[in-house]
Motif scaffolding. Sequence first.
Motif, mmCIF file in Angstrom:
data_model
loop_
_atom_site.group_PDB
_atom_site.id
_atom_site.type_symbol
_atom_site.label_atom_id
_atom_site.label_comp_id
_atom_site.label_asym_id
_atom_site.label_seq_id
_atom_site.Cartn_x
_atom_site.Cartn_y
_atom_site.Cartn_z
ATOM 1 N N LEU A 109 0.871 -1.282 -0.004
ATOM 2 C CA LEU A 109 0.004 -0.204 -0.007
ATOM 3 C C LEU A 109 0.807 1.394 0.097
ATOM 4 O O LEU A 109 0.911 1.955 0.984
ATOM 5 C CB LEU A 109 -0.823 -0.096 1.414
ATOM 6 N N ALA A 110 1.328 1.673 -1.022
ATOM 7 C CA ALA A 110 1.949 2.770 -1.211
ATOM 8 C C ALA A 110 2.153 3.320 -2.991
ATOM 9 O O ALA A 110 1.931 2.342 -3.601
ATOM 10 C CB ALA A 110 3.638 2.671 -1.063
ATOM 11 N N GLY A 111 2.180 4.471 -3.184
ATOM 12 C CA GLY A 111 2.324 5.133 -4.418
ATOM 13 C C GLY A 111 3.208 6.290 -4.487
ATOM 14 O O GLY A 111 3.474 6.930 -3.330
ATOM 15 N N LEU A 112 3.114 7.089 -5.465
ATOM 16 C CA LEU A 112 3.756 8.443 -5.834
ATOM 17 C C LEU A 112 2.976 9.077 -5.948
ATOM 18 O O LEU A 112 1.725 9.237 -6.637
ATOM 19 C CB LEU A 112 4.710 8.141 -7.051
ATOM 20 N N PHE A 113 3.309 10.676 -5.549
ATOM 21 C CA PHE A 113 2.687 11.788 -5.598
ATOM 22 C C PHE A 113 3.453 12.920 -6.075
ATOM 23 O O PHE A 113 4.218 13.521 -5.251
ATOM 24 C CB PHE A 113 1.887 12.182 -4.436
ATOM 25 N N ILE A 114 3.467 13.146 -7.323
ATOM 26 C CA ILE A 114 4.534 13.953 -8.124
ATOM 27 C C ILE A 114 3.652 15.569 -8.337
ATOM 28 O O ILE A 114 2.613 15.598 -8.594
ATOM 29 C CB ILE A 114 4.926 13.460 -9.524
ATOM 30 N N ILE A 115 4.423 16.571 -7.841
ATOM 31 C CA ILE A 115 3.982 17.817 -7.998
ATOM 32 C C ILE A 115 4.891 18.641 -8.943
ATOM 33 O O ILE A 115 5.973 18.439 -8.874
ATOM 34 C CB ILE A 115 3.964 18.443 -6.503
#
Length: 475
Positions: free
Chosen positions: A172-178
């Motif tokens: 349960l993890a993922g990326l959050f790109i800004i």
Amino acid sequence: MKTGEISRRYFIKAAGATAAAVALGNFAAFPAGCGPKKASFSNKLPIPPLAKNSSTDPSKAVFELTAQKGTSQFFEGKSTATLGYNGNYLGPVLRAKKGQQVSVRVKNMLDEETTVHWHGVLVPGEMDGGPHQTIAAGSEWNQSYVINQPAGTMWYHAHPLGTTGPQVYKGLAGLFIIDDEVLDNLNIPKDYGVNDVPLIVQDRRFADDGSLLYLNATDDDLHGMMGDKMMVNGVINPVLEVNAVKMRFRIVNGSNARIYDFRLSNNSKFNQIASDNGFLESPVELDTLEMSPGERAEIIVDFSGAAAGDVISLNSAELKIMDFQVKGTAADATSIPAKLTTISKIDEKSAAKTRTFTFTGGRERAGINSLQMNLKTGMDTIHETVKFGDTEIWEISDNTGIPHPFHIHGVHFQVLDRNGKPPPANESGWKDTVLVHNSEKVRTIATFGQKGIFMFHCHNLEHEDAGMMLQYEAK
Ligand code: C2O
Ligand code: CU
Ligand code: CU
């Protein structure tokens, strides 16, 4: 599965060099046993897909994440029970631009309670997704906030009280790109999946039947859960084909407990361009890069000197992480600018207060300042109250003899010094997680610009689950 307190051994064994050596990962690479017997790396590196933004209004980004059970094929002919967001393992990349209003609808299709925390994204306490924002099995959680921070590589992961370790371990993890205008104006590699590639680095341990093993060995509770199989973006033995050009890698240490010391097998140098929360002022040339759980780094590796057919590995000390296989030459119009952004140093004199935190052991409790947050002590106690808008110095030291990555929710900080000495250049940008080495003292400074209740904790997830976590309220 044990998710309880770190045992008595924690305090007896934590003093020696052995602990540090194990924590740094002196595992033999790919020992015999389960898994592919092939000597060569064989799995194509998957590129995490971008989450679909269902908004037609460019000022908004609307995403859906479903935490669900899945089945993954890490080994030929064997299936592994895993968890993922919108899939079997890990999740899609949420991508938004500074100024956009992000809304995420999170559905929990697991059999257990979960939460989703936006690690590194500055949001009010009630949207932070820490242990207070539980999502019961079968229900959903909606939040909405405006992105107000520079471009960078953040991530999201499960964060329920006492079961963060096992839930992240299962996937349960993922990326959050800004993104932002600073990035728009840089000529660095930024073609996602082509020359801008995320590397979510994790280590896992498997039984012969392919199932994941968790806290099944002596000292797993002491050091946190470390595996002998290295995975990147959810596959073991990954290989990425690259052209002989500059490649940007967004590295996320998504491991529960392992600290890496990244380097390239041909000993060539690379440039770090961003730390946890965005660009460094200038690229920093490195030959090794230490990263503890929770930390992110963006690096640019220049393969232009390599020939078609060359294989260069990304290693961590003696441990092989993945291979880059050079395809051939290609045009490369990107460059590494001497200056990336401007970072204004927070003046120490502007601090209203200094707080001191020490990672502690003690007969049956691993904690911070001998306090802990866990299933037994509950979440009612607010350990620190911070005045909203204040700048504070947080001084963190270790009194356990093993390293701990210190993470603060709700702020981005700057590292003032390590044992009184200024931090290295690649730690002179914005951070939300900093490794406190054995018996070290690290001073950080931050301005508390979000209201609400937030966690601060060791990002070794087994330490966190054991209680090495406290909370502050900014108001
Ligand atoms: Cu990455 Cu409190 O977490
Ligand atoms: Cu966080
Ligand atoms: Cu720790």
